[in-house]
Design a protein around this motif. Structure first.
Motif, short mmCIF file in Angstrom:
data_model
loop_
_atom_site.label_atom_id
_atom_site.label_comp_id
_atom_site.label_asym_id
_atom_site.label_seq_id
_atom_site.Cartn_x
_atom_site.Cartn_y
_atom_site.Cartn_z
N VAL A 41 17.69 60.72 91.01
CA VAL A 41 16.65 61.62 90.39
C VAL A 41 16.10 61.24 89.11
O VAL A 41 15.05 60.92 88.90
CB VAL A 41 17.35 62.97 90.55
CG1 VAL A 41 16.12 63.95 90.01
CG2 VAL A 41 17.47 63.30 91.95
N PHE A 42 17.32 61.03 88.24
CA PHE A 42 16.89 60.70 86.81
C PHE A 42 16.81 59.22 86.35
O PHE A 42 16.29 59.05 85.38
CB PHE A 42 17.89 61.32 85.75
CG PHE A 42 18.01 62.85 85.97
CD1 PHE A 42 16.93 63.62 85.75
CD2 PHE A 42 19.23 63.50 86.73
CE1 PHE A 42 17.00 65.01 85.87
CE2 PHE A 42 19.42 64.77 86.75
CZ PHE A 42 18.14 65.69 86.52
N GLY A 43 17.43 58.52 87.22
CA GLY A 43 17.32 57.14 86.93
C GLY A 43 18.44 56.71 86.13
O GLY A 43 19.08 57.54 85.24
N PRO A 44 19.16 55.43 86.15
CA PRO A 44 20.18 54.91 84.92
C PRO A 44 19.60 54.95 83.65
O PRO A 44 20.78 55.05 82.73
CB PRO A 44 20.42 53.58 85.68
CG PRO A 44 19.26 53.12 86.25
CD PRO A 44 18.67 54.33 86.96
N GLU A 45 18.42 54.99 83.31
CA GLU A 45 18.31 54.87 81.64
C GLU A 45 18.21 56.35 81.01
O GLU A 45 18.79 56.53 79.95
CB GLU A 45 16.73 54.57 81.61
CG GLU A 45 16.56 52.86 82.09
CD GLU A 45 16.24 52.89 83.46
OE1 GLU A 45 15.69 53.85 84.07
OE2 GLU A 45 16.34 51.77 84.20
N LYS A 46 17.65 57.26 81.97
CA LYS A 46 17.77 58.50 81.51
C LYS A 46 18.84 59.41 81.83
O LYS A 46 19.16 60.30 81.04
CB LYS A 46 16.71 59.38 81.93
CG LYS A 46 15.39 59.11 81.69
CD LYS A 46 14.16 60.08 82.21
CE LYS A 46 12.72 59.32 81.74
NZ LYS A 46 11.79 60.06 82.37
N LEU A 47 19.80 58.98 82.43
CA LEU A 47 21.10 59.62 83.01
C LEU A 47 22.21 60.06 81.76
O LEU A 47 22.64 61.19 81.57
CB LEU A 47 21.85 59.10 83.95
CG LEU A 47 23.04 59.77 84.81
CD1 LEU A 47 22.39 61.13 85.53
CD2 LEU A 47 23.52 58.96 85.88
N PRO A 48 22.29 59.00 80.84
CA PRO A 48 23.34 59.43 79.67
C PRO A 48 22.70 60.45 78.64
O PRO A 48 23.32 61.30 78.31
CB PRO A 48 23.41 57.97 78.94
CG PRO A 48 23.17 56.81 79.98
CD PRO A 48 22.09 57.72 80.87
N LYS A 49 21.37 60.40 78.52
CA LYS A 49 20.62 61.60 77.73
C LYS A 49 20.88 62.74 78.42
O LYS A 49 21.06 63.82 77.51
CB LYS A 49 19.35 60.97 77.56
CG LYS A 49 18.29 61.99 76.83
CD LYS A 49 18.48 61.64 75.33
CE LYS A 49 17.33 62.85 74.52
NZ LYS A 49 17.86 63.92 74.10
N MET A 50 20.52 63.00 79.70
CA MET A 50 20.71 64.26 80.44
C MET A 50 22.06 64.63 80.40
O MET A 50 22.34 65.78 80.24
CB MET A 50 20.24 64.07 82.07
CG MET A 50 18.81 63.61 82.19
SD MET A 50 17.66 64.92 81.45
CE MET A 50 18.08 66.16 82.61
N ILE A 51 22.97 63.77 80.58
CA ILE A 51 24.45 64.35 80.67
C ILE A 51 24.82 64.95 79.10
O ILE A 51 25.29 65.98 79.16
CB ILE A 51 25.48 63.29 81.01
CG1 ILE A 51 25.30 62.65 82.24
CG2 ILE A 51 26.84 63.58 80.56
CD1 ILE A 51 26.02 61.57 82.62
N GLN A 52 24.31 64.41 78.24
CA GLN A 52 24.66 64.79 76.78
C GLN A 52 23.79 65.97 76.71
O GLN A 52 24.46 67.03 75.94
CB GLN A 52 23.95 63.92 75.41
CG GLN A 52 24.79 62.48 75.37
CD GLN A 52 24.24 61.58 74.60
OE1 GLN A 52 23.00 61.61 73.86
NE2 GLN A 52 24.84 60.70 74.23
N ASP A 53 22.63 66.14 77.23
CA ASP A 53 21.94 67.68 76.86
C ASP A 53 22.68 68.57 77.88
O ASP A 53 22.87 69.59 77.16
CB ASP A 53 20.38 67.45 77.60
CG ASP A 53 19.68 66.44 76.64
OD1 ASP A 53 19.87 66.14 75.47
OD2 ASP A 53 18.51 65.82 77.01
#
Length: 149
Positions: free
Chosen positions: A20-32
């Motif tokens: 859903v989020f892609g490997p690029e946006k996933l670390p930022k989403m986890i931090q949020d």
């Protein structure tokens, strides 16, 4: 919080998150998400502290988990001030139910059949639940029970 999620479900959630989020946006989403959870916990702890402060010293042992009825009742029953453990351990449910069943079916219990004198009247340790009319004089009034009326 996530005690009931198994390993297969966790892997499925990770795969879905990557899709859903892609490997690029996933670390930022986890931090949020972790930052949001941390803020919610801080807000909750400050609200609990404010409530405890407002309640005053009378409620110093108050726990918010006690607001859950199951937890509250379990805590009160485990408290030994009332002596409930002795009552619970001294009560033999199977024996009591057998005595009640025998009384309902007009059977003699083991204690009443062992002595011939106790079979005519009520025994000392058991209750005679059969409805036998007592022999009274015709002029005598039946006993009065103020609590029953």
């Amino acid at each position: 919080m996530f005690n009931d999620i198994g390993p297969l479900e966790l892997v499925t959630l990770v795969v879905l998150a990557v899709l859903v989020f892609g490997p690029e946006k996933l670390p930022k989403m986890i931090q949020d998400v972790t930052r949001t959870i941390r803020k919610i916990r801080e807000f909750s702890e400050s609200a609990k502290a404010d409530i405890r402060e407002e309640l005053g010293p009378e409620f110093k042992d108050f726990e918010f988990e006690d607001l859950n009825p199951k937890t509250f009742i379990r805590k009160q029953l485990d408290n030994d001030e009332l002596g409930l453990k002795e009552i619970r351990n001294g009560f033999d449910l199977k024996k009591e139910m057998a005595e009640v069943t025998d009384a309902v079916h007009n059977r003699d219990t083991d204690s009443s059949s062992s002595s011939p004198s106790s079979s005519s009247g009520s025994s000392v340790g058991s209750i005679d639940m059969t409805k036998k009319p007592e022999k009274t004089d015709p002029d005598e009034r039946p006993p009065f029970d103020a609590d029953a009326t």
